[in-house]
Design a protein around this motif. Structure first.
Motif, PDB file in Angstrom:
ATOM      1  N   ARG A 170       0.829  -1.198   0.000  1.00 41.90           N
ATOM      2  CA  ARG A 170       0.000   0.000   0.000  1.00 41.90           C
ATOM      3  C   ARG A 170       0.866   1.253   0.000  1.00 41.90           C
ATOM      4  O   ARG A 170       0.594   2.220  -0.720  1.00 41.90           O
ATOM      5  N   LYS A 207       2.373   1.937  -3.415  1.00 41.89           N
ATOM      6  CA  LYS A 207       1.428   2.618  -4.306  1.00 41.89           C
ATOM      7  C   LYS A 207       1.378   4.104  -3.993  1.00 41.89           C
ATOM      8  O   LYS A 207       1.307   4.949  -4.908  1.00 41.89           O
ATOM      9  N   GLU A 246       4.408   5.746  -5.586  1.00 38.82           N
ATOM     10  CA  GLU A 246       4.272   5.931  -7.036  1.00 38.82           C
ATOM     11  C   GLU A 246       3.337   7.088  -7.349  1.00 38.82           C
ATOM     12  O   GLU A 246       3.599   7.889  -8.261  1.00 38.82           O
TER      13      GLU A 246
END
Length: 718
Positions: free
Chosen positions: A228, A231, A234
């Motif tokens: 998580r 992500k 990113e």
């Protein structure tokens, strides 16, 4: 008032210090103190105040204050000013309390993406602080009761016969005191949440945001289950890069220095260091190297493409104007980069080369898109000219730009195959246009031949218009490349040769159609002169085109020259024939007995010839000289023919002498006439004097010798 068993008076437990009743004279009197014991007051007043039992109140107050100081760690009752009103807030120990009194919450740092939906967690309110466990609430309420002082109700004096002493701290106070004593002096700095990092990016505090993203990335790598968080990293990188490339695009449009560009370079340098540390620590495995410098180069290319695309949209619709606008935009941006922005980048980046290649690639894309569209001849010329010359001269050839780049490394904007296809399309379009225009001009000119008297201007306009149509392309093509110029000259020569063939056929039809319904003699003469005057310009232009590409154009040049020779011969023969027809009746009167005594016929020939020669002066020099030379030969032939064909009998030597003198005199007049007409056939002047010498000889051997010389010099005498 009660006394203990020892006989000593004990301090009563006060229910309310504000209303204290003591016995006075057998009755209870109400004592109203002038000051609030929990409000700041004068120490002298407190020292002088005595309790009803006779004890000094100062000792009692000191014991009371000492107890509260043990509860809270300091005496807030003695403070003055704005801190006085915040005592309740400090006691509540909520989020808005002072940092020194706040109980630290031992919670996990907030690094998860759900922080985006929990905005209220960033600033907890007072109500959230109150929503604690029931035990915490009870402890706080108990503490408040202790802090109120005289307001809570207590037992009466009779109910509590104990001596006055300082109250011992209860278990709640001891627990709170231990928590306050164990609080650290300086709270550790918490890592920023994802939402807070995103706010830094949106405020364009990009270097700080990148630093926190790197920390979050490191935390994600240390975590066992960091999917998580990965992500989140990113997504933050995507937001960061969007802002970086937005700075890049804004810097392109800035006419002067653009200070925020330094943030972009700082982030690139920081990311480069992070990549290097990662490679040293882990080698080539893993995912870390983000290579932002390479992505920066691609972003430069994208920003430059968008910049030139917008510039092309704002330019006029005409292709030459659009290309000029692109060139000006590229030069302006490269100059601004060199003067204001190049110093921001480290030398190792090679920033100017990357920008120059980006502009080169973007311009190549624009030209390739234009090459795929259907273009007119003017647009094809403009595109080829800009590609082959203008770009290198106007953009790459600037004195302040050329030293920083290499045109050879950049290469051509368009591939060689694309350039050749554009040239072929231009050649085909030019050839079709030329053939249509030349046919139209010839048709319009032919319609005037049998209708109106010819004029020099009209006929010259035919050749001038035809040559102008061709000259435009012949002059423009070599400016692009010499090879393209040679190909264009070869194509124009082929078109001109085809036109001259049509021109020859129409001239033949014009001369063959003389008869009934033909124009008058004067009009015909003017038409013929005008037609023959077209030949010299055409011939010179054929030679010019042939010189551009001699090996390939030899056959075509021969065809064009043959057509011109045929037209010139037709016109000259027609002009000479018209003059000889007028002179023929007078030539028949020569070499007669009357001719010896009268020069009327010869004088008429000279007069008519001079008048005719005046009209021939409108011819161009080349056909004029050819025509005069032909007339010189034809006149002498007509003059000598009667002398050779008619048998003249001289009855005496005197008559022979008169004949020889007559021939010599007329030969001199003919020589003077053709000399004034600038005839190039001067070798014909010796024919008649030679015949005069033969006539004057009496010796047969001498006559035979002179005849032999005449035949040698003039073979056609036979």
């Amino acid at each position: 008032m009660c006394a203990c068993s020892s006989g000593h008076a004990v301090m009563p437990v006060l229910k309310n210090l504000a209303k204290l009743k003591v016995p006075v004279g057998g009755t209870e009197a109400l004592i109203l103190p002038s000051t609030n014991p929990f409000m700041p007051g004068s120490e002298e007043e407190e020292a002088n105040t005595r309790l009803p039992n006779g004890d000094v109140r100062e000792q009692w107050c000191q014991q009371r204050r000492a107890t509260l100081e043990r509860l809270v760690g300091l005496s807030p009752f003695r403070k003055k000013g704005p801190e006085r009103g915040s005592f309740l807030g400090r006691l509540l120990l909520g989020p808005e309390a002072e940092p020194s009194l706040r109980v630290p919450e031992h919670r996990k740092p907030r690094r998860r993406s759900e922080d985006f939906s929990l905005l209220q967690c960033r600033k907890p309110s007072l109500g959230e602080a109150e929503r604690d466990s029931p035990g915490d609430t009870l402890r706080r309420m108990a503490f408040l009761k202790l802090g109120r002082g005289a307001w809570p109700r207590r037992a009466s004096l009779a109910d509590q016969p104990r001596p006055a002493k300082a109250p011992e701290p209860g278990p709640v106070a001891e627990e709170l005191e231990s928590e306050l004593d164990s609080e650290p002096v300086a709270e550790a700095k918490e890592p920023l949440s994802v939402l807070e990092i995103l706010e830094l990016i949106q405020r364009r505090d990009l270097l700080a945001a990148d630093t926190h993203i790197l920390e979050l990335e490191a935390e994600c790598e240390r975590a066992e289950d960091g999917g998580r968080q990965a992500k989140d990293v990113e997504l933050l990188y995507e937001a960061l890069l969007r802002q970086l490339w937005a700075l890049l695009a804004e810097a392109l449009q800035a006419p002067g220095p653009y200070i925020p560009l330094a943030l972009l370079v700082g982030v690139l340098e920081q990311e480069e260091l992070a990549d290097q540390r990662w490679l040293v620590a882990r080698g080539s495995g893993g995912l870390r190297p983000r290579a932002l410098r390479e992505r920066w180069a691609k972003a430069v290319a994208q920003a430059v493409g968008e910049r030139l695309g917008q510039c092309a949209k704002d330019a006029p619709e005409a292709l030459p104007a659009r290309l000029d606008r692109l060139a000006q935009c590229a030069v302006r941006d490269l100059r601004a980069l060199r003067c204001y922005q190049l110093g921001v980048y480290p030398p190792a980046y090679g920033a100017f080369g990357i920008y120059a290649r980006s502009y080169h690639h973007a311009l190549a894309q624009h030209l390739a898109a234009l090459a795929r569209q259907p273009l007119s001849i003017a647009d094809l010329y403009a595109l080829l000219q800009w590609h082959c010359n203008t770009y290198h001269q106007v953009v790459l050839g600037q004195p302040d730009i050329a030293p920083l780049l290499s045109a050879e490394e950049l290469g051509p904007l368009l591939p060689l195959d694309t350039q050749h296809s554009l040239e072929e399309a231009c050649l085909s379009a030019v050839e079709a246009k030329i053939m249509a225009e030349l046919a139209r001009e010839l048709q319009a000119d032919e319609e005037q031949w049998g209708r109106e008297p010819g004029s020099k201007d009209v006929r010259e306009s035919l050749s001038s218009r035809v040559i102008t149509v061709l000259q435009t392309h012949v002059d423009r093509a070599p400016q692009i490349t010499p090879e393209f110029g040679a190909r264009m000259a070869r194509g124009c020569l082929a078109s001109l040769a085809s036109f001259l063939q049509s021109f020859q056929r129409k001239v033949e039809r014009f001369h063959a159609g003389q008869g009934e319904g033909s124009p008058p003699a004067d009009a015909y003469l003017d038409r013929t002169i005008a037609l023959v005057n077209c030949c010299p310009p055409f011939r010179a232009f054929v030679e010019q085109l042939g010189c551009c590409d001699p090996p390939e154009s030899k056959d075509t040049r021969g065809q064009a020259s043959a057509c011109l020779d045929r037209v010139s011969q037709l016109c000259q023969r027609a002009l000479a024939q018209r003059l000889l027809e007028d002179l023929k009746p007078y030539f028949n009167k020569l070499m007669k007995h009357k001719w010896l005594t009268s020069s009327e016929a010869f004088d008429t020939i000279i007069t008519l010839f001079r008048d005719y020669a005046q009209r021939l002066c409108r011819m161009r020099p080349e056909p004029y000289q050819e025509l005069v030379a032909e007339l010189h030969r034809r006149v002498l032939v007509e003059y000598v023919r009667p002398l050779l064909q008619v048998r003249i009998v001289c009855t005496s030597a005197k008559m022979r002498a008169r004949l020889a003198a007559k021939l010599s005199d007329e030969a001199r007049q003919l020589q003077d006439l053709f000399s004034r007409l600038e005839s190039t056939a001067s070798w014909l002047n010796a024919a008649v004097p030679h015949l005069a010498d033969i006539v004057g000889l009496e010796d047969t051997a001498s006559v035979q010798m002179e005849v032999g010389l005449l035949v040698r010099d003039f073979p056609d005498v036979r």
